[in-house]
Design an enzyme around this catalytic site. Structure first.
Site, PDB file in Angstrom:
ATOM      1  N   GLU A   1       0.816  -1.215   0.000  1.00 12.82           N
ATOM      2  CA  GLU A   1       0.000   0.000   0.000  1.00 12.82           C
ATOM      3  C   GLU A   1       0.853   1.271   0.000  1.00 12.82           C
ATOM      4  O   GLU A   1       0.512   2.256  -0.666  1.00 12.82           O
ATOM      5  CB  GLU A   1      -0.939  -0.019   1.208  1.00 12.82           C
ATOM      6  CG  GLU A   1      -2.012  -1.101   1.129  1.00 12.82           C
ATOM      7  CD  GLU A   1      -1.538  -2.483   1.581  1.00 12.82           C
ATOM      8  OE1 GLU A   1      -2.328  -3.431   1.485  1.00 12.82           O
ATOM      9  OE2 GLU A   1      -0.376  -2.586   2.052  1.00 12.82           O
ATOM     10  N   SER A   2       1.959   1.261   0.729  1.00  9.60           N
ATOM     11  CA  SER A   2       2.840   2.433   0.673  1.00  9.60           C
ATOM     12  C   SER A   2       3.553   2.509  -0.676  1.00  9.60           C
ATOM     13  O   SER A   2       3.807   3.609  -1.192  1.00  9.60           O
ATOM     14  CB  SER A   2       3.847   2.408   1.826  1.00  9.60           C
ATOM     15  OG  SER A   2       4.598   1.218   1.851  1.00  9.60           O
TER      16      SER A   2
ATOM     17  N   TYR B   1      10.613  -8.622   6.435  1.00  7.93           N
ATOM     18  CA  TYR B   1      10.752  -9.802   5.585  1.00  7.93           C
ATOM     19  C   TYR B   1      12.151  -9.851   5.014  1.00  7.93           C
ATOM     20  O   TYR B   1      12.826  -8.824   4.871  1.00  7.93           O
ATOM     21  CB  TYR B   1       9.658  -9.883   4.518  1.00  7.93           C
ATOM     22  CG  TYR B   1       9.850  -9.134   3.226  1.00  7.93           C
ATOM     23  CD1 TYR B   1      10.445  -9.744   2.122  1.00  7.93           C
ATOM     24  CD2 TYR B   1       9.346  -7.838   3.064  1.00  7.93           C
ATOM     25  CE1 TYR B   1      10.559  -9.087   0.907  1.00  7.93           C
ATOM     26  CE2 TYR B   1       9.448  -7.174   1.851  1.00  7.93           C
ATOM     27  CZ  TYR B   1      10.071  -7.807   0.776  1.00  7.93           C
ATOM     28  OH  TYR B   1      10.176  -7.146  -0.427  1.00  7.93           O
TER      29      TYR B   1
ATOM     30  N   ASP C   1       8.543 -12.339   8.471  1.00  5.08           N
ATOM     31  CA  ASP C   1       8.656 -12.338   9.926  1.00  5.08           C
ATOM     32  C   ASP C   1       7.781 -11.183  10.425  1.00  5.08           C
ATOM     33  O   ASP C   1       8.277 -10.146  10.847  1.00  5.08           O
ATOM     34  CB  ASP C   1      10.114 -12.159  10.352  1.00  5.08           C
ATOM     35  CG  ASP C   1      10.300 -12.253  11.859  1.00  5.08           C
ATOM     36  OD1 ASP C   1       9.389 -12.763  12.530  1.00  5.08           O
ATOM     37  OD2 ASP C   1      11.342 -11.789  12.357  1.00  5.08           O
TER      38      ASP C   1
ATOM     39  N   ASN D   1      -4.042  -9.341  -4.803  1.00  8.05           N
ATOM     40  CA  ASN D   1      -2.720  -9.549  -4.190  1.00  8.05           C
ATOM     41  C   ASN D   1      -2.642 -10.787  -3.293  1.00  8.05           C
ATOM     42  O   ASN D   1      -2.227 -10.709  -2.128  1.00  8.05           O
ATOM     43  CB  ASN D   1      -2.332  -8.307  -3.380  1.00  8.05           C
ATOM     44  CG  ASN D   1      -0.923  -7.836  -3.672  1.00  8.05           C
ATOM     45  OD1 ASN D   1      -0.099  -8.598  -4.174  1.00  8.05           O
ATOM     46  ND2 ASN D   1      -0.640  -6.592  -3.352  1.00  8.05           N
TER      47      ASN D   1
ATOM     48  N   THR E   1       6.718  -4.502  -8.713  1.00  6.71           N
ATOM     49  CA  THR E   1       6.292  -4.169 -10.073  1.00  6.71           C
ATOM     50  C   THR E   1       4.791  -3.925 -10.135  1.00  6.71           C
ATOM     51  O   THR E   1       4.324  -2.944 -10.737  1.00  6.71           O
ATOM     52  CB  THR E   1       6.669  -5.303 -11.040  1.00  6.71           C
ATOM     53  OG1 THR E   1       8.090  -5.458 -11.058  1.00  6.71           O
ATOM     54  CG2 THR E   1       6.202  -4.991 -12.453  1.00  6.71           C
TER      55      THR E   1
ATOM     56  N   ASP F   1       2.782  -3.047  -7.745  1.00  4.20           N
ATOM     57  CA  ASP F   1       2.420  -1.840  -7.004  1.00  4.20           C
ATOM     58  C   ASP F   1       2.694  -0.594  -7.840  1.00  4.20           C
ATOM     59  O   ASP F   1       1.906   0.358  -7.810  1.00  4.20           O
ATOM     60  CB  ASP F   1       3.214  -1.763  -5.703  1.00  4.20           C
ATOM     61  CG  ASP F   1       3.004  -2.980  -4.823  1.00  4.20           C
ATOM     62  OD1 ASP F   1       1.912  -3.577  -4.879  1.00  4.20           O
ATOM     63  OD2 ASP F   1       3.947  -3.356  -4.089  1.00  4.20           O
TER      64      ASP F   1
END
Length: 317
Positions: free
Chosen positions: A36-37, A89, A105, A166, A257, A259
């Site tokens: 989302e960011s 992650y 994680d 997603n 990509t 996003d």
């Protein structure tokens, strides 16, 4: 006031250099990373004022994430939490046959406890578009309810809702995703979905054009975008299907990509472009992102327009 507001978790991504193995790495590259960011930043780079909202731990790592996102020019409207942790992650890059490996994680991260009542809903209702993705409700039962409530609030405020399906198989099963995400469909105006997810999770059959038609006909979406990897994307709008091929690109880092594609598509639609033109810009932004390390599409409007014009070689002249 931002035209685009996005909601979701942003993690810290840790990657060993030069395709090293995680088990042997003695240093890591650290970057902020979240669907989302990423979308907010991509749209902002193309001229759309954007805000990312989330719940973030009041820790050095949480502040690290928020500080980095702010450095890219977007607004952040976060609930600071003294409970929960900062999700991370690990990304191990590699070519064939090993392939790229992702290890999450993010269990018990602060965002998993986020409730709609904790946020200023006016921020969403005053925006033109509200965006989130299927990753967010996959993170906890609480976020499933929160996502539904935020989509409902956006709709009640007259804000267009955009959603990237997603699907992530490391977060939940196809059956769990289908049950949860189809319940959200009535609150979504613009759906972005990979062809493979439409088949694997929703059980739809057919080529991408048929998938777009079926999704658009069965559910009350205004627009459906079916992505198809290296073959580009299909856009369904007003019962008309538009075909957008992918632009040729060299891949340095493929993460993010999709996003970049979604952020650029939203930005161009907000700027008044029709669906075919917005798809061109989205495909160009996606191609450029693949040349950039990290999750974030640090592209310029001029670069994207150059790719659309077929003059990518002129970017550096």
């Amino acid at each position: 006031m931002s035209e685009l507001v996005t909601f979701g978790e942003t993690m810290l991504r840790l990657s060993p250099p030069m395709n090293e193995r995680l088990e042997d790495a003695d240093e890591f590259e650290v970057r902020a990373a979240g669907a989302e960011s990423n979308v907010a930043i991509a749209a902002n780079r193309l001229g759309t004022p954007a805000t990312w909202i989330s719940k973030v731990p009041e820790t050095p790592l949480g502040r690290r994430v928020v500080g980095e996102l702010r450095s890219y020019g977007i607004e952040t409207d976060v609930v600071w939490s003294h409970r929960g942790r900062q999700g991370t992650y690990y990304l191990e890059h590699a070519g064939k046959p090993r392939g790229t490996n992702v290890i999450y994680d993010r269990a018990d991260s602060a965002v998993t406890t986020a409730e709609a009542r904790e946020f200023d809903i006016d921020v969403i209702q005053n925006a033109t578009v509200f965006f989130t993705s299927g990753i967010t409700p996959a993170l906890s039962p609480t976020l499933r309810e929160t996502t539904a409530n935020m989509l409902k609030a956006a709709r009640q405020g007259g804000t267009t809702t955009a959603f990237d399906f997603n699907y992530r198989n490391k977060l939940w099963s196809p059956d769990e995703a289908k049950e949860t995400l189809t319940r959200l469909f009535p609150g979504i105006d613009v759906l972005v979905i990979a062809a493979r997810d439409a088949r694997t999770v929703l059980g739809f059959e057919g080529d991408p054009r048929q998938l777009a038609h079926k999704l658009g006909s069965q559910y009350d979406f205004t627009t459906v975008i079916v992505t198809r990897g290296s073959e580009g994307a299909i856009g369904w709008h007003d019962s008309v299907v538009h075909d957008q091929p992918a632009y040729e690109t060299d891949t340095v880092d493929a993460i993010g990509t999709g996003d970049a594609f979604t952020g650029a598509f939203i930005a161009r639609r907000l700027d008044g472009d029709d669906v075919p033109t917005a798809l061109e810009y989205a495909a160009a932004a996606a191609a450029l992102k693949r040349t950039i390390p990290g999750d974030i599409a640090l592209v310029t409007e001029e670069e994207v327009e150059s790719v659309v014009r077929g003059a990518a070689d002129d970017i550096s002249r």
